[in-house]
Design a protein around this motif. Structure first.
Motif, PDB file in Angstrom:
ATOM      1  N   THR A  90     -32.028  35.394 -20.024  1.00  0.00           N
ATOM      2  CA  THR A  90     -33.577  34.921 -20.268  1.00  0.00           C
ATOM      3  C   THR A  90     -34.396  35.844 -19.009  1.00  0.00           C
ATOM      4  O   THR A  90     -33.807  35.906 -18.033  1.00  0.00           O
ATOM      5  CB  THR A  90     -33.652  33.418 -19.835  1.00  0.00           C
ATOM      6  OG1 THR A  90     -33.087  32.696 -20.968  1.00  0.00           O
ATOM      7  CG2 THR A  90     -35.223  33.110 -19.574  1.00  0.00           C
ATOM      8  N   VAL A  91     -35.233  36.263 -19.511  1.00  0.00           N
ATOM      9  CA  VAL A  91     -36.484  36.810 -18.683  1.00  0.00           C
ATOM     10  C   VAL A  91     -37.585  35.956 -18.953  1.00  0.00           C
ATOM     11  O   VAL A  91     -38.189  35.431 -19.727  1.00  0.00           O
ATOM     12  CB  VAL A  91     -36.915  38.319 -19.023  1.00  0.00           C
ATOM     13  CG1 VAL A  91     -38.103  38.624 -18.267  1.00  0.00           C
ATOM     14  CG2 VAL A  91     -35.906  39.305 -19.254  1.00  0.00           C
ATOM     15  N   THR A  92     -37.898  35.488 -17.494  1.00  0.00           N
ATOM     16  CA  THR A  92     -38.963  34.587 -17.444  1.00  0.00           C
ATOM     17  C   THR A  92     -40.315  35.201 -16.349  1.00  0.00           C
ATOM     18  O   THR A  92     -39.989  35.624 -15.346  1.00  0.00           O
ATOM     19  CB  THR A  92     -38.735  33.185 -16.670  1.00  0.00           C
ATOM     20  OG1 THR A  92     -39.721  32.182 -16.833  1.00  0.00           O
ATOM     21  CG2 THR A  92     -38.202  33.204 -15.362  1.00  0.00           C
ATOM     22  N   LEU A  93     -41.251  35.197 -17.424  1.00  0.00           N
ATOM     23  CA  LEU A  93     -42.328  36.257 -16.601  1.00  0.00           C
ATOM     24  C   LEU A  93     -43.638  35.374 -15.940  1.00  0.00           C
ATOM     25  O   LEU A  93     -43.897  34.242 -16.232  1.00  0.00           O
ATOM     26  CB  LEU A  93     -43.173  36.859 -17.846  1.00  0.00           C
ATOM     27  CG  LEU A  93     -42.412  37.691 -18.812  1.00  0.00           C
ATOM     28  CD1 LEU A  93     -43.386  38.287 -19.723  1.00  0.00           C
ATOM     29  CD2 LEU A  93     -42.024  39.103 -17.712  1.00  0.00           C
TER      30      LEU A  93
ATOM     31  N   ALA B 289     -44.023  28.859 -22.860  1.00  0.00           N
ATOM     32  CA  ALA B 289     -43.618  27.695 -22.157  1.00  0.00           C
ATOM     33  C   ALA B 289     -43.641  27.836 -20.811  1.00  0.00           C
ATOM     34  O   ALA B 289     -43.653  28.936 -20.118  1.00  0.00           O
ATOM     35  CB  ALA B 289     -42.000  27.463 -22.682  1.00  0.00           C
ATOM     36  N   CYS B 290     -43.284  26.756 -20.118  1.00  0.00           N
ATOM     37  CA  CYS B 290     -43.206  26.693 -18.567  1.00  0.00           C
ATOM     38  C   CYS B 290     -41.917  26.334 -17.977  1.00  0.00           C
ATOM     39  O   CYS B 290     -41.420  25.202 -18.666  1.00  0.00           O
ATOM     40  CB  CYS B 290     -44.232  25.582 -18.021  1.00  0.00           C
ATOM     41  SG  CYS B 290     -43.960  25.378 -16.185  1.00  0.00           S
TER      42      CYS B 290
ATOM     43  N   ILE C  71     -39.480  34.108 -21.502  1.00  0.00           N
ATOM     44  CA  ILE C  71     -40.370  32.955 -21.302  1.00  0.00           C
ATOM     45  C   ILE C  71     -41.710  33.411 -20.830  1.00  0.00           C
ATOM     46  O   ILE C  71     -41.569  34.160 -19.767  1.00  0.00           O
ATOM     47  CB  ILE C  71     -39.884  31.611 -20.573  1.00  0.00           C
ATOM     48  CG1 ILE C  71     -38.753  31.431 -21.226  1.00  0.00           C
ATOM     49  CG2 ILE C  71     -40.677  30.772 -20.104  1.00  0.00           C
ATOM     50  CD1 ILE C  71     -37.830  30.297 -20.319  1.00  0.00           C
ATOM     51  N   PHE C  72     -42.863  33.111 -21.663  1.00  0.00           N
ATOM     52  CA  PHE C  72     -44.281  33.662 -21.117  1.00  0.00           C
ATOM     53  C   PHE C  72     -44.576  32.313 -20.554  1.00  0.00           C
ATOM     54  O   PHE C  72     -45.095  31.448 -21.247  1.00  0.00           O
ATOM     55  CB  PHE C  72     -45.101  33.911 -22.161  1.00  0.00           C
ATOM     56  CG  PHE C  72     -44.648  35.456 -22.632  1.00  0.00           C
ATOM     57  CD1 PHE C  72     -44.946  36.595 -22.575  1.00  0.00           C
ATOM     58  CD2 PHE C  72     -43.578  35.564 -23.953  1.00  0.00           C
ATOM     59  CE1 PHE C  72     -44.838  37.672 -22.786  1.00  0.00           C
ATOM     60  CE2 PHE C  72     -43.119  36.662 -24.474  1.00  0.00           C
ATOM     61  CZ  PHE C  72     -43.771  37.947 -23.725  1.00  0.00           C
ATOM     62  N   ASN C  73     -44.651  32.343 -19.221  1.00  0.00           N
ATOM     63  CA  ASN C  73     -45.247  31.031 -18.393  1.00  0.00           C
ATOM     64  C   ASN C  73     -46.985  31.130 -18.536  1.00  0.00           C
ATOM     65  O   ASN C  73     -47.357  32.172 -18.811  1.00  0.00           O
ATOM     66  CB  ASN C  73     -44.857  31.147 -17.068  1.00  0.00           C
ATOM     67  CG  ASN C  73     -43.277  30.925 -16.960  1.00  0.00           C
ATOM     68  OD1 ASN C  73     -42.913  29.691 -16.845  1.00  0.00           O
ATOM     69  ND2 ASN C  73     -42.566  31.873 -16.637  1.00  0.00           N
TER      70      ASN C  73
END
Length: 122
Positions: free
Chosen positions: A61-64, A111-112, A87-89
């Motif tokens: 996962t890449v969380t931005l 999502a957060c 995931i686009f926070n």
């Protein structure tokens, strides 16, 4: 507990007031391996934050935590890691990058990360 998912926190900060810092801590608390890229070399909760676009292996996962304008320089990097999802926070939503990712069969979520962890949906 869910299967550990190696996560890249992109836009990582050691500032405790930043959500990216909290995400690193919470991801680790939930047993997920974490790697991090930010604007300065530092560390959070035993995780080194690097400035360079390192070729991390097996990123799930890449969380931005970067706004869309600052994401552009990372498009090729993110896609080269071949994560299973991005995931686009809140505040990082980016239809252009979402489309590029989906063309490479990378799942995207608006999502957060913190909420996903808290609710057991990560």
């Amino acid at each position: 507990m869910a299967t550990p998912k190696k996560t890249l926190v992109l836009g990582a900060s050691d500032n405790p007031a930043r959500y990216s810092c909290l995400a690193i801590e919470r991801l680790r608390a939930h047993g997920h391996p974490v790697v991090a890229v930010g604007r300065k070399t530092t560390a959070v909760d035993g995780v080194d934050i690097v400035k360079d676009k390192e070729e991390f292996m097996d990123v799930d996962t890449v969380t931005l935590y970067l706004n869309p304008a600052n994401q552009k320089e990372y498009y090729d990097y993110i896609l080269s890691l071949r994560p299973k999802r991005i995931i686009f926070n809140p505040g990082t939503e980016n239809p252009e990058l979402e489309e590029l990712a989906q063309e490479k069969d990378i799942r995207t979520m608006d999502a957060c990360t913190l909420v996903l962890l808290t609710t057991g949906q990560y």
